[in-house]
Design a protein around this motif. Structure first.
Motif, PDB file in Angstrom:
ATOM      1  N   ALA A  15      25.239   2.646  -0.296  1.00 59.96           N
ATOM      2  CA  ALA A  15      24.438   2.315  -0.209  1.00 59.96           C
ATOM      3  C   ALA A  15      23.720   2.069   1.409  1.00 59.96           C
ATOM      4  CB  ALA A  15      26.160   0.933  -0.049  1.00 59.96           C
ATOM      5  N   GLY A  16      24.268   3.529   2.213  1.00 60.14           N
ATOM      6  CA  GLY A  16      23.562   3.379   3.000  1.00 60.14           C
ATOM      7  C   GLY A  16      21.955   4.064   3.538  1.00 60.14           C
ATOM      8  N   VAL A  17      22.339   4.063   1.944  1.00 62.73           N
ATOM      9  CA  VAL A  17      20.113   4.485   2.206  1.00 62.73           C
ATOM     10  C   VAL A  17      18.665   3.750   2.827  1.00 62.73           C
ATOM     11  CG1 VAL A  17      19.129   5.391   0.222  1.00 62.73           C
ATOM     12  CG2 VAL A  17      21.055   6.781   0.694  1.00 62.73           C
ATOM     13  N   ASP A  18      18.344   3.762   2.866  1.00 68.70           N
ATOM     14  CA  ASP A  18      16.949   3.510   3.794  1.00 68.70           C
ATOM     15  C   ASP A  18      16.484   3.275   1.754  1.00 68.70           C
ATOM     16  OD1 ASP A  18      15.651   2.444   5.390  1.00 68.70           O
ATOM     17  OD2 ASP A  18      14.090   3.751   4.154  1.00 68.70           O
ATOM     18  N   TRP A  19      16.313   1.652   2.369  1.00 72.77           N
ATOM     19  CA  TRP A  19      15.980   1.470   1.023  1.00 72.77           C
ATOM     20  C   TRP A  19      14.654   1.571   0.286  1.00 72.77           C
ATOM     21  CZ3 TRP A  19      16.878  -1.009  -4.183  1.00 72.77           C
ATOM     22  CH2 TRP A  19      15.412  -1.172  -4.700  1.00 72.77           C
ATOM     23  N   ASN A  20      13.773   1.546   1.375  1.00 74.55           N
ATOM     24  CA  ASN A  20      11.971   1.780   1.148  1.00 74.55           C
ATOM     25  C   ASN A  20      12.483   3.769   1.012  1.00 74.55           C
ATOM     26  OD1 ASN A  20       9.331   2.026   1.428  1.00 74.55           O
ATOM     27  ND2 ASN A  20       9.095   3.081   3.028  1.00 74.55           N
ATOM     28  N   GLN A  21      12.818   4.122   1.612  1.00 74.15           N
ATOM     29  CA  GLN A  21      13.126   5.458   1.145  1.00 74.15           C
ATOM     30  C   GLN A  21      13.798   5.966  -0.282  1.00 74.15           C
ATOM     31  OE1 GLN A  21      15.335   8.367   3.995  1.00 74.15           O
ATOM     32  NE2 GLN A  21      13.925   7.593   5.685  1.00 74.15           N
ATOM     33  N   PHE A  22      14.190   5.421  -0.811  1.00 70.11           N
ATOM     34  CA  PHE A  22      15.200   5.345  -2.064  1.00 70.11           C
ATOM     35  C   PHE A  22      13.622   4.977  -3.879  1.00 70.11           C
ATOM     36  CE2 PHE A  22      16.245   3.220  -5.567  1.00 70.11           C
ATOM     37  CZ  PHE A  22      16.426   4.350  -6.517  1.00 70.11           C
ATOM     38  N   VAL A  23      13.186   3.819  -3.027  1.00 70.63           N
ATOM     39  CA  VAL A  23      11.745   3.185  -3.796  1.00 70.63           C
ATOM     40  C   VAL A  23      10.887   4.710  -3.167  1.00 70.63           C
ATOM     41  CG1 VAL A  23      10.318   2.039  -3.439  1.00 70.63           C
ATOM     42  CG2 VAL A  23      11.628   1.120  -2.883  1.00 70.63           C
ATOM     43  N   ARG A  24      10.659   5.568  -2.504  1.00 69.92           N
ATOM     44  CA  ARG A  24       9.817   6.283  -2.367  1.00 69.92           C
ATOM     45  C   ARG A  24      10.139   7.704  -3.584  1.00 69.92           C
ATOM     46  NH1 ARG A  24       5.264   4.697   0.321  1.00 69.92           N
ATOM     47  NH2 ARG A  24       5.581   2.791   1.541  1.00 69.92           N
ATOM     48  N   HIS A  25      11.151   7.868  -3.031  1.00 68.06           N
ATOM     49  CA  HIS A  25      12.321   8.765  -3.587  1.00 68.06           C
ATOM     50  C   HIS A  25      11.585   8.754  -5.277  1.00 68.06           C
ATOM     51  CE1 HIS A  25      14.690  12.460  -4.839  1.00 68.06           C
ATOM     52  NE2 HIS A  25      15.602  11.185  -5.412  1.00 68.06           N
ATOM     53  N   THR A  26      12.073   7.127  -5.566  1.00 65.32           N
ATOM     54  CA  THR A  26      12.066   7.196  -7.431  1.00 65.32           C
ATOM     55  C   THR A  26      10.440   7.785  -7.936  1.00 65.32           C
ATOM     56  OG1 THR A  26      11.927   4.840  -7.077  1.00 65.32           O
ATOM     57  CG2 THR A  26      13.523   6.204  -7.106  1.00 65.32           C
ATOM     58  N   LEU A  27       9.404   7.123  -7.195  1.00 63.76           N
ATOM     59  CA  LEU A  27       8.223   6.968  -7.422  1.00 63.76           C
ATOM     60  C   LEU A  27       7.481   8.752  -6.991  1.00 63.76           C
ATOM     61  CD1 LEU A  27       6.739   4.050  -4.942  1.00 63.76           C
ATOM     62  CD2 LEU A  27       6.885   4.668  -7.694  1.00 63.76           C
ATOM     63  N   GLU A  28       7.963   8.924  -6.108  1.00 68.62           N
ATOM     64  CA  GLU A  28       7.886  11.024  -6.195  1.00 68.62           C
ATOM     65  C   GLU A  28       7.907  11.134  -6.939  1.00 68.62           C
ATOM     66  OE1 GLU A  28       8.322  11.874  -1.871  1.00 68.62           O
ATOM     67  OE2 GLU A  28       7.031  10.395  -1.299  1.00 68.62           O
ATOM     68  N   ALA A  29       9.429  10.817  -7.827  1.00 67.35           N
ATOM     69  CA  ALA A  29      10.532  11.793  -9.068  1.00 67.35           C
ATOM     70  C   ALA A  29       9.957  11.147 -10.049  1.00 67.35           C
ATOM     71  CB  ALA A  29      11.573  11.064  -9.675  1.00 67.35           C
ATOM     72  N   GLY A  30       8.612  10.308 -10.053  1.00 64.86           N
ATOM     73  CA  GLY A  30       8.039   9.893 -11.204  1.00 64.86           C
ATOM     74  C   GLY A  30       8.002   8.841 -12.138  1.00 64.86           C
ATOM     75  N   PHE A  31       8.995   7.781 -11.862  1.00 63.80           N
ATOM     76  CA  PHE A  31       9.621   6.346 -12.042  1.00 63.80           C
ATOM     77  C   PHE A  31       8.997   5.058 -11.806  1.00 63.80           C
ATOM     78  CE2 PHE A  31      12.573  10.477 -12.844  1.00 63.80           C
ATOM     79  CZ  PHE A  31      12.569  10.427 -14.303  1.00 63.80           C
ATOM     80  N   GLY A  32       8.933   5.045 -12.386  1.00 60.92           N
ATOM     81  CA  GLY A  32       8.193   3.766 -11.958  1.00 60.92           C
ATOM     82  C   GLY A  32       8.859   2.198 -12.199  1.00 60.92           C
ATOM     83  N   GLY A  33       8.964   1.115 -11.724  1.00 60.81           N
ATOM     84  CA  GLY A  33       9.589   0.236 -11.162  1.00 60.81           C
ATOM     85  C   GLY A  33       9.665  -1.048 -10.318  1.00 60.81           C
ATOM     86  N   LEU A  34      10.168   0.394  -8.989  1.00 65.52           N
ATOM     87  CA  LEU A  34      10.115  -0.296  -7.830  1.00 65.52           C
ATOM     88  C   LEU A  34       9.413  -0.476  -6.911  1.00 65.52           C
ATOM     89  CD1 LEU A  34      13.975   0.965  -7.157  1.00 65.52           C
ATOM     90  CD2 LEU A  34      13.717  -1.028  -8.057  1.00 65.52           C
ATOM     91  N   GLU A  35       8.308   0.084  -7.286  1.00 67.89           N
ATOM     92  CA  GLU A  35       6.572  -0.040  -6.350  1.00 67.89           C
ATOM     93  C   GLU A  35       6.356  -1.671  -5.897  1.00 67.89           C
ATOM     94  OE1 GLU A  35       7.023   0.815  -9.709  1.00 67.89           O
ATOM     95  OE2 GLU A  35       6.227  -0.292 -11.204  1.00 67.89           O
ATOM     96  N   ASN A  36       7.005  -2.795  -6.379  1.00 65.82           N
ATOM     97  CA  ASN A  36       5.855  -3.932  -6.266  1.00 65.82           C
ATOM     98  C   ASN A  36       7.572  -4.247  -4.791  1.00 65.82           C
ATOM     99  OD1 ASN A  36       5.521  -3.947  -8.987  1.00 65.82           O
ATOM    100  ND2 ASN A  36       4.575  -6.018  -8.223  1.00 65.82           N
TER     101      ASN A  36
END
Ligand code: FAD
Length: 335
Positions: free
Chosen positions: A82-103
């Motif tokens: 729960a304490g992870v920074d939201w934007n860092q998580f979004v960027r992590h998912t994109l770097e890992a090749g998973f779309g969805g949270l880009e907006n």
């Protein structure tokens, strides 16, 4: 360990001065076994980006610092502290090749707070991607809630409606499905054109949204704010039709057969309040829905200013603006 009389100035994006009577940094879920969690703390604090803090927060403030990506299956499923920074998580998912949270890129705050108001931007809402929310229910213990249990709505969820019942410890996301990109919101298409990107992928959309947000919203690090201060009001279609007689350009977004959503920023802007300032508080010159602390404001001053905005909007359009940000604490009497 519980600390006393802790300044929260650094822990809220409005940069408002506030003192927590007691303060507990929550860095491990085992801490939730302590007797103090038999009842709800007075404030559960994430990134402090959706709060309007008054001078003093009585009782216990628990600062959720449960940070790390706990599980990732490599196929798009993530369990995130729960304490992870939201934007860092979004960027992590994109770097890992998973779309969805880009907006939803660049929204401040923590992963744990994202389900609370079902964060949304540019046509996407976090609820679309959540498969479970892990909570600690005060007085009971750990539980796992399904998306249905969370009763997500527009900037709303059970966590808002049943404040004081759950502390969110982790969130599960599923980004494995391939979804069409959402390009028809805000100026995403124009920005992609400007960037000369004709076949965008999720990373390109994230870049476009990042650019748009940077132009539109003040950086809270330099100009304290909590993003959109009010919710976009939902009104019956007949109210919008009446208003159109006087304000033919007033936009509206359909909600259902009977109701539409009006852009609160437009209402404030066309009431002549964009960039309006009273002392240290004002509306942002680039986006009227954002209230800003020009430096040195306290919570009571922000509250008074925003109540004035609400009453001007009520008088001019007959529409009641509701706060999106949560008001917390008490004002100290000043001599
Ligand atoms: C510049 C700016 C832009 C923004 N843009 C957007 C946007 O586009 N879309 C949008 O939806 N929001 C936006 N916001 C609002 C804000 O970013 C979100 O509401 C965010 O989810 C708040 O996260 P936080 O960790 O800062 O929560 P906080 O402000 O610390 O807390 C918000 C609420 O959630 C509760 N809470 C926090 N963590 C937990 C937890 N672990 N368990 C239980 N309850 C918890 C708190 O008690 C409080 O009621 C913006 C804010 C800013 C400053």
């Amino acid at each position: 360990m519980i600390q006393h009389e802790v300044a929260l100035d650094r822990f809220n994006t409005f940069g408002l001065p506030a003192i927590a009577e007691s303060y507990l940094p929550l860095t491990h879920v085992d801490q939730l076994r302590a007797p103090v969690f038999k009842t709800a703390p007075d404030l559960v604090l994430g990134g402090g980006s959706n709060l309007l803090l008054l001078d003093r927060v009585p009782g216990l403030t628990v600062h959720v610092l449960l940070g790390s990506i706990l599980q990732a299956d490599g196929k798009g499923k993530f369990r995130v502290g729960a304490g992870v920074d939201w934007n860092q998580f979004v960027r992590h998912t994109l770097e890992a090749g998973f779309g969805g949270l880009e907006n939803l890129v660049l929204i401040p705050g923590t992963v744990g707070a994202a389900p609370v108001q079902n964060i949304g931007a540019y046509g996407a809402e976090v609820a679309e991607f959540i498969t479970a929310v892990h909570v600690y229910e005060y007085g009971h213990g750990p539980r796992q809630l399904s998306p249905e249990d969370c009763a997500f709505g527009y900037r709303d969820s059970r966590f808002k409606r049943e404040e004081g019942r759950f502390l969110i410890t982790a969130v599960d996301f599923d980004l494995s499905a391939s979804r069409p990109l959402k390009l028809d919101y805000g100026a995403i298409r124009q920005e992609l054109e400007r960037l000369q990107i004709s076949s965008p992928g999720p990373g390109d959309v994230a870049l476009a949204v990042t650019n748009i947000r940077r132009r539109k919203l003040p950086d809270w690090f330099f100009l304290g704010n909590s993003g959109s201060f009010f919710k976009n009001p939902v009104v019956p279609r007949a109210v919008h039709e009446n208003l159109l007689r006087e304000y033919p350009d007033l936009p509206a977004y359909p909600i259902d057969e009977a109701n539409v959503k009006l852009p609160a920023g437009w209402l404030i802007d066309h009431a002549g309040l964009r960039g309006h300032r009273e002392g240290a508080v004002g509306t942002y010159s680039g986006q009227a829905l954002v209230m800003v602390n020009h430096g040195g404001a306290n919570g009571a001053q922000v509250l008074a200013f925003t109540e004035k905005v609400q009453s001007i909007i009520q008088e001019k359009y007959g529409v009641q603006l509701e706060r999106e940000v949560r008001l917390v604490g008490q004002s100290q009497k000043r001599g």
